[in-house]
Design a protein around this motif. Structure first.
Motif, PDB file in Angstrom:
ATOM      1  N   ARG A  59     -26.617  -4.335  68.085  1.00 27.34           N
ATOM      2  CA  ARG A  59     -26.107  -4.476  66.671  1.00 27.34           C
ATOM      3  C   ARG A  59     -27.265  -5.082  65.778  1.00 27.34           C
ATOM      4  O   ARG A  59     -27.482  -6.194  65.374  1.00 27.34           O
ATOM      5  CB  ARG A  59     -25.141  -5.247  66.604  1.00 27.34           C
ATOM      6  CG  ARG A  59     -23.745  -4.974  67.137  1.00 27.34           C
ATOM      7  CD  ARG A  59     -23.261  -3.449  66.615  1.00 27.34           C
ATOM      8  NE  ARG A  59     -22.889  -3.831  64.905  1.00 27.34           N
ATOM      9  CZ  ARG A  59     -21.913  -4.139  64.537  1.00 27.34           C
ATOM     10  NH1 ARG A  59     -20.852  -4.460  65.218  1.00 27.34           N
ATOM     11  NH2 ARG A  59     -21.871  -4.325  63.423  1.00 27.34           N
ATOM     12  N   VAL A  63     -24.676  -2.327  59.569  1.00 26.10           N
ATOM     13  CA  VAL A  63     -24.008  -1.090  59.773  1.00 26.10           C
ATOM     14  C   VAL A  63     -24.622  -0.110  60.463  1.00 26.10           C
ATOM     15  O   VAL A  63     -25.769   0.428  60.231  1.00 26.10           O
ATOM     16  CB  VAL A  63     -23.551  -0.492  58.179  1.00 26.10           C
ATOM     17  CG1 VAL A  63     -22.872   0.836  58.134  1.00 26.10           C
ATOM     18  CG2 VAL A  63     -22.764  -1.349  57.430  1.00 26.10           C
ATOM     19  N   THR A  77     -17.622   0.909  69.278  1.00 27.75           N
ATOM     20  CA  THR A  77     -17.949   0.457  68.237  1.00 27.75           C
ATOM     21  C   THR A  77     -19.088  -0.580  67.898  1.00 27.75           C
ATOM     22  O   THR A  77     -19.516  -0.529  67.101  1.00 27.75           O
ATOM     23  CB  THR A  77     -16.815  -0.307  67.477  1.00 27.75           C
ATOM     24  OG1 THR A  77     -16.342  -1.237  68.032  1.00 27.75           O
ATOM     25  CG2 THR A  77     -15.567   0.827  67.159  1.00 27.75           C
ATOM     26  N   ARG A  78     -19.353  -0.631  68.883  1.00 27.09           N
ATOM     27  CA  ARG A  78     -20.719  -1.783  69.055  1.00 27.09           C
ATOM     28  C   ARG A  78     -22.225  -0.737  68.658  1.00 27.09           C
ATOM     29  O   ARG A  78     -22.951  -1.224  68.384  1.00 27.09           O
ATOM     30  CB  ARG A  78     -21.131  -2.418  70.465  1.00 27.09           C
ATOM     31  CG  ARG A  78     -20.126  -3.521  70.807  1.00 27.09           C
ATOM     32  CD  ARG A  78     -20.255  -4.114  72.001  1.00 27.09           C
ATOM     33  NE  ARG A  78     -20.075  -3.026  73.086  1.00 27.09           N
ATOM     34  CZ  ARG A  78     -20.200  -3.028  74.377  1.00 27.09           C
ATOM     35  NH1 ARG A  78     -20.542  -4.468  74.937  1.00 27.09           N
ATOM     36  NH2 ARG A  78     -19.675  -2.201  75.118  1.00 27.09           N
ATOM     37  N   GLN A  81     -20.328   2.212  64.013  1.00 26.86           N
ATOM     38  CA  GLN A  81     -18.940   1.859  63.280  1.00 26.86           C
ATOM     39  C   GLN A  81     -18.544   3.020  62.409  1.00 26.86           C
ATOM     40  O   GLN A  81     -17.315   2.968  62.180  1.00 26.86           O
ATOM     41  CB  GLN A  81     -18.975   0.741  62.382  1.00 26.86           C
ATOM     42  CG  GLN A  81     -19.404  -0.586  63.126  1.00 26.86           C
ATOM     43  CD  GLN A  81     -20.887  -0.749  63.267  1.00 26.86           C
ATOM     44  OE1 GLN A  81     -21.642  -0.718  62.631  1.00 26.86           O
ATOM     45  NE2 GLN A  81     -21.093  -1.228  64.577  1.00 26.86           N
ATOM     46  N   TYR A  82     -19.351   3.957  62.055  1.00 28.05           N
ATOM     47  CA  TYR A  82     -18.995   4.911  61.326  1.00 28.05           C
ATOM     48  C   TYR A  82     -19.689   6.375  61.813  1.00 28.05           C
ATOM     49  O   TYR A  82     -20.531   6.281  62.503  1.00 28.05           O
ATOM     50  CB  TYR A  82     -19.713   5.044  59.906  1.00 28.05           C
ATOM     51  CG  TYR A  82     -18.955   3.653  59.301  1.00 28.05           C
ATOM     52  CD1 TYR A  82     -17.816   4.027  58.238  1.00 28.05           C
ATOM     53  CD2 TYR A  82     -19.598   2.552  58.958  1.00 28.05           C
ATOM     54  CE1 TYR A  82     -17.142   2.918  57.598  1.00 28.05           C
ATOM     55  CE2 TYR A  82     -19.094   1.488  58.387  1.00 28.05           C
ATOM     56  CZ  TYR A  82     -17.737   1.588  57.755  1.00 28.05           C
ATOM     57  OH  TYR A  82     -17.176   0.704  56.986  1.00 28.05           O
ATOM     58  N   GLU A 100     -15.066   5.334  66.140  1.00 31.89           N
ATOM     59  CA  GLU A 100     -15.753   5.022  64.641  1.00 31.89           C
ATOM     60  C   GLU A 100     -14.752   5.598  63.673  1.00 31.89           C
ATOM     61  O   GLU A 100     -14.028   6.329  63.649  1.00 31.89           O
ATOM     62  CB  GLU A 100     -17.169   5.904  64.432  1.00 31.89           C
ATOM     63  CG  GLU A 100     -18.024   5.891  65.516  1.00 31.89           C
ATOM     64  CD  GLU A 100     -18.079   6.682  66.902  1.00 31.89           C
ATOM     65  OE1 GLU A 100     -18.995   6.887  67.470  1.00 31.89           O
ATOM     66  OE2 GLU A 100     -16.924   7.392  66.843  1.00 31.89           O
ATOM     67  N   ARG A 101     -15.184   4.895  62.511  1.00 32.44           N
ATOM     68  CA  ARG A 101     -14.340   5.191  61.175  1.00 32.44           C
ATOM     69  C   ARG A 101     -15.106   6.567  60.754  1.00 32.44           C
ATOM     70  O   ARG A 101     -16.248   6.483  60.591  1.00 32.44           O
ATOM     71  CB  ARG A 101     -14.442   4.155  60.210  1.00 32.44           C
ATOM     72  CG  ARG A 101     -13.548   4.492  58.985  1.00 32.44           C
ATOM     73  CD  ARG A 101     -13.804   3.418  58.236  1.00 32.44           C
ATOM     74  NE  ARG A 101     -12.884   3.758  56.913  1.00 32.44           N
ATOM     75  CZ  ARG A 101     -12.655   2.868  55.786  1.00 32.44           C
ATOM     76  NH1 ARG A 101     -13.128   1.729  55.795  1.00 32.44           N
ATOM     77  NH2 ARG A 101     -11.879   3.287  54.752  1.00 32.44           N
TER      78      ARG A 101
END
Length: 111
Positions: A59, A63, A77-78, A81-82, A100-101
């Motif tokens: 990370r 973002v 998600t690490r 995230q998108y 992810e979103r």
């Protein structure tokens, strides 16, 4: 606003400042990305050969985004995230299959 490209090999010219991280460990590359105060980090590798997902899992940016250059969830998600997608390549009803979103492109579909 400055655009940086963290690349495996330096070369070429253009408006983007390139930062070579190919010879750096994942920890070293993450430190370089963090030191440059990157706000949004976009991966084009996905799960392709020679990906740097271990680096992304550290990370180094607040973002992190996947989807461009690789079709399919990164599964963690690490790492991202998108996920940038089109409504054709990743319809909303498939969102449950992504960690992810989904962030949809307004005028088309992702390659």
């Amino acid at each position: 606003l400055e655009m940086l490209a963290f690349v495996r090999a330096l070369g070429g010219e253009g408006a983007v400042r390139r930062v070579g991280v190919g010879a750096l460990s994942s920890d070293g590359a993450a430190a370089a990305i963090n030191r440059d105060n990157v706000h949004v980090l976009i991966t084009l590798d996905g799960w392709l050969q020679r990906n740097r997902n271990v680096l992304l899992s550290l990370r180094p940016a607040p973002v992190q985004v996947g989807g461009l250059g690789h079709r399919g969830t990164l599964g963690d998600t690490r790492v991202a995230q998108y996920y940038v997608a089109g409504r054709v390549s990743a319809p909303p009803e498939f969102a449950v299959q992504f960690t992810e979103r989904l962030a949809y492109l307004p005028l088309g579909h992702a390659p």
